[in-house]
Design a protein around this motif. Structure first.
Motif, PDB file in Angstrom:
ATOM      1  N   TYR A 132      -5.302 -45.500 -32.131  1.00  0.00           N
ATOM      2  CA  TYR A 132      -6.594 -46.020 -32.602  1.00  0.00           C
ATOM      3  C   TYR A 132      -7.703 -46.006 -31.543  1.00  0.00           C
ATOM      4  N   GLY A 133      -7.508 -45.233 -30.479  1.00  0.00           N
ATOM      5  CA  GLY A 133      -8.586 -45.139 -29.486  1.00  0.00           C
ATOM      6  C   GLY A 133      -8.611 -46.297 -28.503  1.00  0.00           C
ATOM      7  N   GLY A 134      -7.487 -46.988 -28.331  1.00  0.00           N
ATOM      8  CA  GLY A 134      -7.384 -48.005 -27.284  1.00  0.00           C
ATOM      9  C   GLY A 134      -8.452 -49.086 -27.387  1.00  0.00           C
ATOM     10  N   TRP A 135      -9.241 -49.242 -26.326  1.00  0.00           N
ATOM     11  CA  TRP A 135     -10.223 -50.345 -26.250  1.00  0.00           C
ATOM     12  C   TRP A 135     -11.341 -50.207 -27.269  1.00  0.00           C
ATOM     13  N   GLU A 136     -11.445 -49.078 -27.925  1.00  0.00           N
ATOM     14  CA  GLU A 136     -12.543 -48.917 -28.895  1.00  0.00           C
ATOM     15  C   GLU A 136     -12.236 -49.544 -30.251  1.00  0.00           C
ATOM     16  N   ASP A 137     -11.027 -50.052 -30.430  1.00  0.00           N
ATOM     17  CA  ASP A 137     -10.648 -50.607 -31.732  1.00  0.00           C
ATOM     18  C   ASP A 137     -10.214 -52.058 -31.557  1.00  0.00           C
ATOM     19  N   ARG A 138     -10.553 -52.884 -32.514  1.00  0.00           N
ATOM     20  CA  ARG A 138     -10.215 -54.305 -32.413  1.00  0.00           C
ATOM     21  C   ARG A 138      -8.718 -54.571 -32.466  1.00  0.00           C
ATOM     22  N   ARG A 139      -7.931 -53.614 -32.913  1.00  0.00           N
ATOM     23  CA  ARG A 139      -6.481 -53.838 -32.926  1.00  0.00           C
ATOM     24  C   ARG A 139      -5.920 -54.072 -31.520  1.00  0.00           C
ATOM     25  N   ASN A 171     -13.462 -49.973 -14.415  1.00  0.00           N
ATOM     26  CA  ASN A 171     -12.631 -49.055 -15.194  1.00  0.00           C
ATOM     27  C   ASN A 171     -13.385 -48.531 -16.422  1.00  0.00           C
ATOM     28  N   LEU A 172     -13.994 -49.426 -17.193  1.00  0.00           N
ATOM     29  CA  LEU A 172     -14.650 -48.957 -18.420  1.00  0.00           C
ATOM     30  C   LEU A 172     -15.969 -48.247 -18.134  1.00  0.00           C
ATOM     31  N   THR A 173     -16.619 -48.585 -17.013  1.00  0.00           N
ATOM     32  CA  THR A 173     -17.802 -47.807 -16.616  1.00  0.00           C
ATOM     33  C   THR A 173     -17.398 -46.363 -16.346  1.00  0.00           C
ATOM     34  N   ASN A 174     -16.293 -46.201 -15.650  1.00  0.00           N
ATOM     35  CA  ASN A 174     -15.804 -44.842 -15.393  1.00  0.00           C
ATOM     36  C   ASN A 174     -15.307 -44.173 -16.673  1.00  0.00           C
ATOM     37  N   ALA A 175     -14.673 -44.944 -17.532  1.00  0.00           N
ATOM     38  CA  ALA A 175     -14.051 -44.375 -18.733  1.00  0.00           C
ATOM     39  C   ALA A 175     -15.065 -43.992 -19.801  1.00  0.00           C
ATOM     40  N   TYR A 176     -16.171 -44.781 -19.920  1.00  0.00           N
ATOM     41  CA  TYR A 176     -17.093 -44.584 -21.048  1.00  0.00           C
ATOM     42  C   TYR A 176     -18.542 -44.274 -20.669  1.00  0.00           C
ATOM     43  N   LEU A 177     -18.873 -44.353 -19.360  1.00  0.00           N
ATOM     44  CA  LEU A 177     -20.243 -43.966 -18.961  1.00  0.00           C
ATOM     45  C   LEU A 177     -20.220 -42.736 -18.060  1.00  0.00           C
ATOM     46  N   LEU A 178     -19.321 -42.762 -17.073  1.00  0.00           N
ATOM     47  CA  LEU A 178     -19.290 -41.665 -16.105  1.00  0.00           C
ATOM     48  C   LEU A 178     -18.333 -40.555 -16.522  1.00  0.00           C
ATOM     49  N   THR A 180     -15.138 -40.363 -15.858  1.00  0.00           N
ATOM     50  CA  THR A 180     -14.220 -39.997 -14.779  1.00  0.00           C
ATOM     51  C   THR A 180     -12.852 -40.676 -14.878  1.00  0.00           C
ATOM     52  N   HIS A 181     -12.699 -41.636 -15.771  1.00  0.00           N
ATOM     53  CA  HIS A 181     -11.382 -42.219 -16.072  1.00  0.00           C
ATOM     54  C   HIS A 181     -11.100 -41.928 -17.549  1.00  0.00           C
ATOM     55  N   PRO A 182      -9.808 -41.922 -17.950  1.00  0.00           N
ATOM     56  CA  PRO A 182      -9.524 -41.696 -19.361  1.00  0.00           C
ATOM     57  C   PRO A 182     -10.117 -42.811 -20.226  1.00  0.00           C
ATOM     58  N   PRO A 183     -10.670 -42.490 -21.418  1.00  0.00           N
ATOM     59  CA  PRO A 183     -10.629 -41.202 -22.107  1.00  0.00           C
ATOM     60  C   PRO A 183     -11.816 -40.277 -21.805  1.00  0.00           C
ATOM     61  N   ALA A 184     -12.482 -40.485 -20.651  1.00  0.00           N
ATOM     62  CA  ALA A 184     -13.510 -39.558 -20.168  1.00  0.00           C
ATOM     63  C   ALA A 184     -14.638 -39.330 -21.175  1.00  0.00           C
ATOM     64  N   VAL A 185     -15.212 -40.444 -21.608  1.00  0.00           N
ATOM     65  CA  VAL A 185     -16.314 -40.415 -22.577  1.00  0.00           C
ATOM     66  C   VAL A 185     -17.607 -40.746 -21.828  1.00  0.00           C
ATOM     67  N   GLN A 186     -18.744 -40.237 -22.301  1.00  0.00           N
ATOM     68  CA  GLN A 186     -20.042 -40.661 -21.756  1.00  0.00           C
ATOM     69  C   GLN A 186     -20.934 -41.067 -22.916  1.00  0.00           C
ATOM     70  N   ASP A 187     -20.890 -42.354 -23.252  1.00  0.00           N
ATOM     71  CA  ASP A 187     -21.601 -42.821 -24.444  1.00  0.00           C
ATOM     72  C   ASP A 187     -21.855 -44.322 -24.293  1.00  0.00           C
ATOM     73  N   ARG A 188     -23.119 -44.686 -24.160  1.00  0.00           N
ATOM     74  CA  ARG A 188     -23.451 -46.082 -23.856  1.00  0.00           C
ATOM     75  C   ARG A 188     -23.055 -47.042 -24.980  1.00  0.00           C
ATOM     76  N   ARG A 189     -23.198 -46.628 -26.202  1.00  0.00           N
ATOM     77  CA  ARG A 189     -22.849 -47.527 -27.297  1.00  0.00           C
ATOM     78  C   ARG A 189     -21.337 -47.796 -27.323  1.00  0.00           C
ATOM     79  N   ARG A 190     -20.579 -46.723 -27.193  1.00  0.00           N
ATOM     80  CA  ARG A 190     -19.117 -46.889 -27.175  1.00  0.00           C
ATOM     81  C   ARG A 190     -18.669 -47.690 -25.955  1.00  0.00           C
ATOM     82  N   PHE A 191     -19.386 -47.520 -24.866  1.00  0.00           N
ATOM     83  CA  PHE A 191     -19.102 -48.291 -23.642  1.00  0.00           C
ATOM     84  C   PHE A 191     -19.209 -49.802 -23.924  1.00  0.00           C
TER      85      PHE A 191
END
Ligand code: GCO
Length: 475
Positions: A132-139, A171-178, A180-191
């Protein structure tokens, strides 16, 4: 003037994280984490380094415990690998995984060392990322609480100090903004949405802790980089306030006050980047306040108000050249800038012991909670001499200056439970392999060659041994 002593029960410690030391990545029923997967993708890390073996702490546990005892540590901070305990992230418990942490905790207690257990240091089970996309889902909130519940039941009677989430901000800055950490996303809203779920998961885990481990203490470890304005103009002061809200108070207010800082929240709402907050979320955050704030301190951040374009987010360097300080400047609100008053490490991190004192005071004023330095240290290119020594006087100097800053902060009235230097042995740097070493104990290996994995105490090992023996007197 009178120098205040460190408290008699001060937790003189050192720290590590499961993925960075354990190795044994698929041993005894362990499931894969997102880092097992990510590091094996081409180009993600320096020379393709990964934690398959790391420093093989899993198989060298007794030797490492003996070194801790030799050093005289009062506390050792480590993390539990979620997929070692729950290979699929939830459901079936892997008894062999729990047994490893029993051996570790019992081995510490037998040597008079207090275990400080981190519940989450970034190694999310791959299964939950896939499902379910890990931290992106309320589960994730319920799954994280169930995992924590397993550890509370098993270790609650013998571990007093617990860290919930480690460096969610970094960790989440790297994962969802930069990216550089999994899942390697760059998206401020998802961050911001992923962070919102992490705050809720943190609160849920703490609420459960209150019921299960009533005598324990728990708090998150935050990568705290206090901000400075680059000058004293009103505009620069405003940029500084913006930076504090976006880089520090966003996380710490959510953890400790159960709400987001107002100006930052308004800004994100106006830009369509604010997290979706559901009914009941505020109550959950309020029910999960920590006992202490874990402070991971490495450097301060200096900011200015110059205009920014959204493309200037810096990437963490993975090529082996000088690194850059990870930045999350917000267009139009602030931008980071070098501080001409401060020297930097070989990784371009500002060395600033006084910034630690300032930061500890700010946290005390804003949150009135005990503080626990859960990380502080210097990553450097250590050299092993021909006669097998490491003369890391630069590390001794760094640690000594920061301990003096802690002592000054105690004098200022800050309540400090302990200090865990990062790190005990050399560790796998997530992105930088083994060229960036932090340990008191050198480990014979590099990114490519595993070599002997022999442990060699550095000069800093003997220095810290003396500091602990003297209870921090005569630093
Ligand atoms: C590195 C980092 C880490 C972090 C630690 C954060 O080089 O990989 O500096 O060692 O400091 O994992 O909690």
């Amino acid at each position: 003037r009178q120098i205040k002593d460190f408290p008699a029960d001060f937790l003189w410690g050192a720290a590590s994280a499961a993925y960075q030391v354990e190795g044994a990545w698929d041993a005894d029923g362990k499931g894969p984490s997102v880092w097992d997967t990510f590091t094996k993708q081409p180009g993600r890390t320096f020379k393709g380094s990964n934690g398959d073996v790391a420093v093989d702490h899993y198989h060298r546990l007794e030797e490492d415990l003996d070194l801790m005892a030799q050093m005289g540590l009062k506390a050792y901070r480590f993390s539990v690998s979620w997929p070692r305990v729950l290979p699929a992230g939830r459901g079936a418990v892997n008894e062999a995984g729990l047994a490893f942490y029993d051996r570790l905790i019992d081995g510490l207690l037998a040597r008079g060392i207090a275990p400080v257990l981190t519940l989450y240091h970034w190694d999310l089970p791959q299964a939950l990322q896939d499902e379910y996309g890990g931290w992106e889902d309320r589960r994730i909130i319920a799954d994280f609480a169930a995992y924590c519940g397993v550890l509370y039941q098993r270790f609650g009677h013998k571990v007093q100090h617990w860290v919930s989430l480690n460096e969610q901000n970094y960790n989440l800055t790297n994962a969802y903004l930069l990216g550089t950490h999994p899942p390697a996303v760059q998206d401020r809203r998802r961050f911001y949405q992923a962070n919102h779920h992490a705050f809720l998961a943190n609160a849920q885990a703490i609420a459960l802790f209150r019921q299960t481990v009533p005598k324990g203490l728990i708090g998150p470890s935050f990568a705290y980089s206090p901000c400075y304005p680059s000058g004293s103009s009103p505009e620069e002061m405003l940029a500084f306030e913006n930076a504090e809200e976006f880089t520090n108070w966003w996380w710490l207010d959510a953890y400790c006050l159960g709400r987001y800082p107002q100006a930052a929240l308004r800004f994100l709402q106006a830009n369509g980047e604010a997290p979706i907050i559901e009914p009941g979320d505020a109550e959950l955050l309020a029910a999960g306040k920590p006992d202490f704030i874990g402070v991971n301190y490495y450097y301060t951040t200096t900011v200015t108000d110059n205009g920014l374009d959204g493309q200037t987010l810096q990437r963490i360097n993975t090529t082996g050249q000088k690194g850059t300080t990870p930045s999350s400047g917000v267009p139009g609100l602030y931008r980071t800038t070098p501080n001409p008053n401060l020297a930097t490490s070989n990784w371009d991190w500002a060395i600033d012991p006084t910034g630690l004192r300032t930061g500890l005071r700010r946290l005390t004023s804003r949150y009135a909670l005990p503080l626990f330095i859960t990380e502080n240290g210097l990553g450097e290119f250590d050299q092993l001499t021909a006669d097998e020594q490491v003369h890391d006087d630069y590390r001794i100097d760094y640690l000594r200056q920061h301990l003096l800053a802690c002592q000054a902060a105690l004098q200022d009235g800050v309540e400090l439970l302990g200090y865990c230097a990062w790190s005990f042995t050399d560790i796998l740097s997530w992105l930088n392999g083994y060229q960036k070493r932090y340990g008191f104990v050198y480990v014979d290996r590099d990114e490519v060659a595993v070599r002997s994995l022999r442990r060699i105490p550095k000069d800093s090992f003997y220095w810290y041994q003396g500091v602990i023996a003297r209870g921090g007197r005569d630093l």
